[in-house]
Design a protein around this motif. Structure first.
Motif, PDB file in Angstrom:
ATOM      1  N   UNK A 203       0.789  -1.225   0.000  1.00 42.48           N
ATOM      2  CA  UNK A 203       0.000   0.000   0.000  1.00 42.48           C
ATOM      3  C   UNK A 203       0.816   1.267   0.000  1.00 42.48           C
ATOM      4  N   UNK A 204       2.104   1.165   0.283  1.00 42.89           N
ATOM      5  CA  UNK A 204       2.955   2.364   0.322  1.00 42.89           C
ATOM      6  C   UNK A 204       3.699   2.571  -0.995  1.00 42.89           C
ATOM      7  N   UNK A 205       3.528   1.627  -1.928  1.00 42.84           N
ATOM      8  CA  UNK A 205       4.261   1.740  -3.179  1.00 42.84           C
ATOM      9  C   UNK A 205       5.693   1.263  -3.077  1.00 42.84           C
ATOM     10  N   UNK A 206       6.020   0.577  -1.981  1.00 48.49           N
ATOM     11  CA  UNK A 206       7.386   0.067  -1.760  1.00 48.49           C
ATOM     12  C   UNK A 206       8.413   1.186  -1.855  1.00 48.49           C
ATOM     13  N   UNK A 207       8.129   2.291  -1.180  1.00 51.24           N
ATOM     14  CA  UNK A 207       9.015   3.466  -1.253  1.00 51.24           C
ATOM     15  C   UNK A 207      10.428   3.167  -0.778  1.00 51.24           C
ATOM     16  N   UNK A 208      10.552   2.457   0.342  1.00 49.55           N
ATOM     17  CA  UNK A 208      11.890   2.185   0.877  1.00 49.55           C
ATOM     18  C   UNK A 208      12.717   1.372  -0.105  1.00 49.55           C
ATOM     19  N   UNK A 209      12.092   0.374  -0.706  1.00 50.25           N
ATOM     20  CA  UNK A 209      12.804  -0.483  -1.643  1.00 50.25           C
ATOM     21  C   UNK A 209      13.254   0.314  -2.858  1.00 50.25           C
ATOM     22  N   UNK A 210      12.407   1.218  -3.323  1.00 50.85           N
ATOM     23  CA  UNK A 210      12.788   2.052  -4.475  1.00 50.85           C
ATOM     24  C   UNK A 210      13.979   2.948  -4.148  1.00 50.85           C
ATOM     25  N   UNK A 211      14.178   3.227  -2.847  1.00 53.64           N
ATOM     26  CA  UNK A 211      15.324   4.038  -2.419  1.00 53.64           C
ATOM     27  C   UNK A 211      16.529   3.182  -2.071  1.00 53.64           C
ATOM     28  N   UNK A 212      16.437   1.865  -2.334  1.00 58.16           N
ATOM     29  CA  UNK A 212      17.554   0.979  -2.084  1.00 58.16           C
ATOM     30  C   UNK A 212      17.624   0.427  -0.677  1.00 58.16           C
ATOM     31  N   UNK A 213      16.528   0.523   0.078  1.00 54.42           N
ATOM     32  CA  UNK A 213      16.495   0.033   1.458  1.00 54.42           C
ATOM     33  C   UNK A 213      15.496  -1.107   1.565  1.00 54.42           C
ATOM     34  N   UNK A 214      15.862  -2.207   2.218  1.00 54.74           N
ATOM     35  CA  UNK A 214      14.910  -3.316   2.389  1.00 54.74           C
ATOM     36  C   UNK A 214      13.698  -2.869   3.195  1.00 54.74           C
ATOM     37  N   UNK A 215      12.566  -3.491   2.960  1.00 55.57           N
ATOM     38  CA  UNK A 215      11.354  -3.218   3.724  1.00 55.57           C
ATOM     39  C   UNK A 215      11.560  -3.671   5.170  1.00 55.57           C
ATOM     40  N   UNK A 216      11.203  -2.806   6.129  1.00 56.95           N
ATOM     41  CA  UNK A 216      11.335  -3.184   7.542  1.00 56.95           C
ATOM     42  C   UNK A 216       9.995  -3.560   8.179  1.00 56.95           C
ATOM     43  N   UNK A 217       8.939  -3.638   7.358  1.00 52.26           N
ATOM     44  CA  UNK A 217       7.668  -4.168   7.842  1.00 52.26           C
ATOM     45  C   UNK A 217       6.798  -3.205   8.612  1.00 52.26           C
ATOM     46  N   UNK A 218       6.967  -1.899   8.426  1.00 57.66           N
ATOM     47  CA  UNK A 218       6.243  -0.938   9.257  1.00 57.66           C
ATOM     48  C   UNK A 218       4.744  -0.923   8.977  1.00 57.66           C
ATOM     49  N   UNK A 219       4.280  -1.518   7.871  1.00 59.81           N
ATOM     50  CA  UNK A 219       2.848  -1.561   7.588  1.00 59.81           C
ATOM     51  C   UNK A 219       2.172  -2.781   8.204  1.00 59.81           C
ATOM     52  N   UNK A 220       2.934  -3.618   8.873  1.00 61.29           N
ATOM     53  CA  UNK A 220       2.351  -4.774   9.546  1.00 61.29           C
ATOM     54  C   UNK A 220       2.209  -5.974   8.638  1.00 61.29           C
TER      55      UNK A 220
END
Length: 262
Positions: A203-220
């Motif tokens: 739902x966030x558009x995978x913003x962190x991943x697009x910036x080169x950072x792994x997803x940390x699961x903040x959306x649950x």
């Protein structure tokens, strides 16, 4: 949690009365709301903002229609506050990871009552009403959630519009990996790096991943998350399963505890 065929407040003759309440959090989600300068005044023009804890010291009114809550429930007082909000409000919205999954405060949930003595030689009286951190939804029924840490301003406005005018929009249950495929971003697991996108609600558009950072699961955790399969994927790509389980607890203490029972 509501998310389908909601009626809204279009039949009311006056603007819906809205209160914004902060519990245990950094207040970053409330600040994020103000970052929608382009649309904020339009939104405020549609509601009667009766109380905003971050912006005013005026007391909260006895009557209101919509309650927006940021933060985790960590004291008996905050638990009573949440229950009172639920009784008075027609609609309750939980915003941010702390309110929706217990977030960062939830990391201390295990053996919580032992923790104050690790910090204080003499535990202050104020600590007497502390409880293990928990999400708002684990205390009362929540009608809408705005996830992420912090929330996305556009996502918050979208949910508020659905509350005000009604909606037949369904709640997304897909995981983040699908968004990454659509964005054509490379998978971190192929590099032997841990990423929680394979179990996290999209739902966030995978913003962190697009910036080169792994997803940390903040959306649950997604309701469709397959934890056994995710652990198998970790083993297949040489990522320690123990690291995966530990990473889940950063933002997902409440969800992870429930999933561990499955």
């Amino acid at each position: 949690m509501s998310g389908y065929a909601t009626p809204g407040f279009t039949d009311k003759l006056t603007a819906p009365r809205v209160v914004v309440v902060g519990l245990a959090s950094c207040f970053g989600c409330q600040l994020q709301i103000t970052n929608g300068e382009e649309h904020l005044l339009d939104v405020l023009g549609q509601i009667d903002l009766s109380y905003w804890q971050l912006a005013s010291s005026d007391p909260m009114p006895d009557e209101f229609d919509v309650a927006i809550v940021e933060g985790a429930v960590t004291t008996e007082e905050s638990e009573a506050t949440v229950r009172a909000l639920r009784e008075r409000a027609d609609v309750l919205i939980a915003i941010g990871a702390c309110a929706t999954t217990a977030g960062i405060p939830g990391m201390a949930a295990d053996h919580f009552l032992e923790r104050p003595s690790h910090v204080y030689d003499r535990v202050p009286t104020a600590c007497g009403d502390m409880i293990a951190p928990r999400s708002v939804g684990s205390v009362v029924d929540v009608d809408y959630e705005v996830r992420s840490c912090p929330v996305d301003t556009v996502d918050f406005i979208d949910v508020l519009q659905r509350v005000l005018y009604g909606s037949n929009k369904t709640v997304s249950m897909r995981t983040m990996c699908g968004d990454c495929k659509r964005n054509e971003t490379a998978c971190f697991f192929g590099k032997g790096r841990l990423c929680l996108g394979l179990v996290t609600t999209a739902g966030c558009g995978a913003k962190c991943v697009k910036l080169g950072r792994p997803c940390n699961g903040c959306r649950g955790l997604s309701p469709d998350a397959n934890l056994p399969s995710a652990r198998e994927a970790c083993e297949r790509y040489g990522v320690p399963v123990a690291d995966f389980d530990q990473a889940l607890e950063m933002f997902n203490r409440t969800d992870f505890a429930l999933a561990a029972e499955q």
